[in-house]
Design a protein around this motif. Structure first.
Motif: not given
Length: 238
Positions: A43-67
């Motif tokens: 599913a699409a990333l939630p609105s609270n997701a942030k791009l935490s890392l972007d290097k060597n052609n790898v992107k990582v988003w992290t976010y908190k799920d209330s559950n």
């Protein structure tokens, strides 16, 4: 006056530094384990997701799920290999320990290629003095009309008797998504969360979460570059 060093102060300082280094290594280890477990198109990333890392052609988003008390993540990159090869590597459970960080063993409990379903049992290495973990997960493989392939896993209760030597993990979900971009180009996404449970607080498990999927995809890239001999895909994916 002769200066006499206070060896007691030096000893305490060195001890603190050793403890800090061990804690950092443990946190990074847990991060790798969480990533290693993610074996649906997402599913699409939630609105609270942030791009935490972007290097060597790898992107990582992290976010908190209330559950969940642990952070969720999504990572993505591209490999210059056919989509079938990338999928085959992830489905090659027997050889997962040779490239998936901290996975000691993967056992196939059941598999139905017609339905695209399987159940696996995993044993995970944790650093001393923590106990190793184990888990039973049920997986589902799907392929859409555009040839994109998804693998969705979720921990289940039962399926394998508990072993007192391990802490059983029951709160885990992990996805792989493979999008075909060309004959020799595939976009790979990895997402999920995993609660290590036991005596490890979620605040510790959440530290450096952006590093875990990054390391996972980097190891996957190196393994694919070795051109390993991989088993054939299930009939439903051909």
């Amino acid at each position: 006056m002769i200066f006499k060093p206070n060896f007691k102060i030096y000893k305490i300082k060195n001890l603190k530094e050793d403890l800090n280094n061990k804690m950092k290594k443990t946190v990074m280890f847990i991060a790798c384990v969480v990533s290693s477990l993610s074996l649906a198109t997402q599913a699409a990333l939630p609105s609270n997701a942030k791009l935490s890392l972007d290097k060597n052609n790898v992107k990582v988003w992290t976010y908190k799920d209330s559950n969940n008390s642990v952070l969720s993540y999504k990572s993505e990159t591209m490999f210059d290999v056919p989509i079938e090869k990338a999928v085959a590597l992830v489905l090659d459970l027997e050889h997962a320990p040779r490239w998936a960080p901290n996975i000691a063993k993967v056992e196939l409990l059941s598999r139905d290629d017609k339905k695209g379903e399987f159940t696996i049992y995993m044993i995970l290495h944790f650093p001393f003095p923590l106990k190793n973990r184990d888990m039973v997960a049920r997986g589902k493989i799907t392929k859409d009309a555009n040839g994109n392939i998804s693998i969705k896993n979720k921990a289940i209760i039962g399926g394998k008797a508990k072993n007192a030597n391990y802490v059983r993990m029951t709160n885990y979900e992990g996805d792989w998504t493979f999008q075909k971009l060309g004959p020799n180009k595939v976009k790979v996404s990895n997402a999920g969360f995993a609660d290590p449970e036991g005596a490890i607080p979620s605040s510790v498990a959440n530290m450096f979460v952006e590093q875990m999927p990054y390391q996972m995809l980097q190891k996957m890239k190196l393994e694919l570059a070795k051109n390993p001999k991989l088993p054939p895909l299930p009939e439903m994916l051909k």
